[in-house]
Design a protein around this motif. Structure first.
Motif, PDB file in Angstrom:
ATOM      1  N   GLY A  68     101.953  53.700  12.955  1.00  0.00           N
ATOM      2  CA  GLY A  68     102.022  54.933  13.722  1.00  0.00           C
ATOM      3  C   GLY A  68     101.539  54.771  15.146  1.00  0.00           C
ATOM      4  N   ALA A  69     101.893  55.741  15.983  1.00  0.00           N
ATOM      5  CA  ALA A  69     101.573  55.672  17.410  1.00  0.00           C
ATOM      6  C   ALA A  69     100.073  55.624  17.661  1.00  0.00           C
ATOM      7  CB  ALA A  69     102.200  56.864  18.132  1.00  0.00           C
ATOM      8  N   SER A  70      99.313  56.424  16.931  1.00  0.00           N
ATOM      9  CA  SER A  70      97.872  56.478  17.185  1.00  0.00           C
ATOM     10  C   SER A  70      97.159  55.217  16.744  1.00  0.00           C
ATOM     11  CB  SER A  70      97.258  57.693  16.484  1.00  0.00           C
ATOM     12  OG  SER A  70      97.407  57.576  15.075  1.00  0.00           O
ATOM     13  N   ALA A  71      97.774  54.453  15.846  1.00  0.00           N
ATOM     14  CA  ALA A  71      97.137  53.242  15.344  1.00  0.00           C
ATOM     15  C   ALA A  71      97.490  52.006  16.146  1.00  0.00           C
ATOM     16  CB  ALA A  71      97.526  53.012  13.882  1.00  0.00           C
ATOM     17  N   TRP A  72      98.586  52.057  16.877  1.00  0.00           N
ATOM     18  CA  TRP A  72      99.073  50.837  17.523  1.00  0.00           C
ATOM     19  C   TRP A  72      98.030  50.209  18.451  1.00  0.00           C
ATOM     20  CZ3 TRP A  72     103.235  47.812  16.649  1.00  0.00           C
ATOM     21  CH2 TRP A  72     103.442  46.777  17.555  1.00  0.00           C
ATOM     22  N   SER A  73      97.490  50.992  19.374  1.00  0.00           N
ATOM     23  CA  SER A  73      96.540  50.431  20.339  1.00  0.00           C
ATOM     24  C   SER A  73      95.228  50.029  19.681  1.00  0.00           C
ATOM     25  CB  SER A  73      96.278  51.432  21.466  1.00  0.00           C
ATOM     26  OG  SER A  73      95.705  52.622  20.945  1.00  0.00           O
ATOM     27  N   ARG A  74      94.923  50.601  18.518  1.00  0.00           N
ATOM     28  CA  ARG A  74      93.714  50.219  17.790  1.00  0.00           C
ATOM     29  C   ARG A  74      93.884  48.881  17.083  1.00  0.00           C
ATOM     30  NH1 ARG A  74      92.696  54.745  13.700  1.00  0.00           N
ATOM     31  NH2 ARG A  74      90.910  53.394  13.212  1.00  0.00           N
ATOM     32  N   LEU A  75      95.113  48.563  16.694  1.00  0.00           N
ATOM     33  CA  LEU A  75      95.367  47.363  15.909  1.00  0.00           C
ATOM     34  C   LEU A  75      95.814  46.173  16.757  1.00  0.00           C
ATOM     35  CD1 LEU A  75      97.246  48.929  12.854  1.00  0.00           C
ATOM     36  CD2 LEU A  75      94.905  48.074  12.887  1.00  0.00           C
ATOM     37  N   TYR A  76      96.528  46.450  17.869  1.00  0.00           N
ATOM     38  CA  TYR A  76      97.172  45.361  18.597  1.00  0.00           C
ATOM     39  C   TYR A  76      96.928  45.451  20.101  1.00  0.00           C
ATOM     40  CZ  TYR A  76      99.597  44.855  14.157  1.00  0.00           C
ATOM     41  OH  TYR A  76      99.876  44.698  12.829  1.00  0.00           O
ATOM     42  N   ARG A  77      96.826  44.280  20.721  1.00  0.00           N
ATOM     43  CA  ARG A  77      96.699  44.207  22.168  1.00  0.00           C
ATOM     44  C   ARG A  77      98.056  44.300  22.860  1.00  0.00           C
ATOM     45  NH1 ARG A  77      93.541  38.697  22.701  1.00  0.00           N
ATOM     46  NH2 ARG A  77      94.997  38.248  20.988  1.00  0.00           N
TER      47      ARG A  77
END
Length: 334
Positions: free
Chosen positions: A61-70
């Motif tokens: 999901g969009a909200s998780a992307w920046s938390r999981l990946y650089r």
């Protein structure tokens, strides 16, 4: 170097488990490590019954992307956009991760889901879990064949595959999921001929009604997306029936894969708002959307090793025998 694609396109499954999860703060490393290993877990469970075609597709999901990946976010990844029409609404519900487990047997899906959740125990919150099944001859619980208009062959690959419009993520896909609950009592009170006008197809034969007989607010008419140049836009549906007779809960889990979420968003706008406004899809008078989430489906290569910066890949091609080959399909770098 090659790119390995997630197994989005498969033969129709007989069973599925859908998991939508939220990653708890501070658990990003655990979640990412699981995603790196999910292909191996799938092989380990599926090896017990290779003919039953166990597979797993992961969406982020969009909200998780920046938390999981650089890595920068995919170009069209955004939260699901809620819709409100004059009579019906499509809610937006949160989701960091989607797991779509499929097989010819539910026990394989169950076991793989169990292994995934064992790895993520204490690190995620389960937002939604649905066990789906194929109902008789590919029908939904309303009694109509579901997925008739799915493209096949190279058209299916083109419909679900990100290309040069986002070269860093070519070979990936997008997926939208919604859970619909049906009012079967009201539906079954309709004469079959009226049910056919709601859907836009004959119930027994599955033939589409003629343009003269098919209402503009039928489900078929509402979900047909045609560009100004006359090109019909397609998606790949992997919908499943689900329910609990004891709780009088009956539904369809909608899951649609596409190269761009815009196609599904246009479809949903026509269903819930209507074109023109007010001409909503009549199926919504009997089916209520209770969830709605959008996810990005990266390549299997990215999941297994997200550290390198994504680079451009070549478009998908069919295998020599004419099959889709998704899951074993490899693409050369340009």
């Amino acid at each position: 170097m090659v790119v390995l694609i997630q197994e989005v396109l498969r033969e129709p499954a007989k069973a599925a488990v859908f998991l939508v999860l939220a990653v708890r703060p501070g658990s990003e490393d655990t979640a990412r490590a699981l995603l790196e290993d999910v292909a191996g877990l799938t092989r380990a469970v599926g090896f017990r019954a290779p003919d039953d075609q166990l597979s797993c597709v992961v969406g982020i999901g969009a909200s998780a992307w920046s938390r999981l990946y650089r890595a920068p976010a995919p170009r069209e990844l955004h939260p699901f956009r809620a819709l409100s029409g004059a009579k019906h609404s499509a809610p937006a519900t949160h989701g960091d991760l989607l797991f779509h487990f499929r097989a010819r047997r539910l026990d394989l899906c169950f076991e793989l889901a169990r292994q995934v959740m064992a790895r993520l125990a204490g690190h995620v919150k389960v937002l939604d879990e649905v066990q789906g099944f194929k109902y008789f001859d590919e029908r939904d619980l309303l009694g109509f064949v579901d997925g008739t208009e799915n493209p096949t062959g190279s058209k299916a690959v083109a419909a679900i595959t990100v290309g040069d419009e986002d070269p860093a993520y070519a070979g990936s896909s997008y997926v939208v999921v919604q859970k619909y609950l049906h009012d079967l009592d009201a539906w079954q009170a309709l004469p079959v001929a009226e049910q056919e006008r709601v859907i836009g197809r004959e119930k027994i034969s599955d033939f589409e009604l003629s343009d003269a007989d098919k209402p503009a607010n039928s489900h078929v008419a509402a979900t047909t997306i045609v560009d100004p140049d006359g090109t019909e836009r397609q998606i790949v549906r992997e919908n499943m029936a689900f329910g609990s007779p004891g709780a009088a809960e009956f539904g369809t889990y909608f899951i649609g894969y596409a190269a761009t979420p815009d196609v599904i968003e246009r479809m949903l706008h026509r269903m819930f708002v209507g074109e023109p406004p007010g001409n909503h899809d009549r199926i919504l008078d009997f089916s209520t959307a209770v969830t709605g989430s959008l996810f990005f489906v990266p390549t299997a290569e990215f999941l297994e090793d997200p550290s390198p910066a994504p680079t451009r890949t070549t478009p998908a091609t069919n295998t020599a025998d004419g099959s889709l080959g998704i899951g074993s399909l490899r693409r050369s770098r340009t």
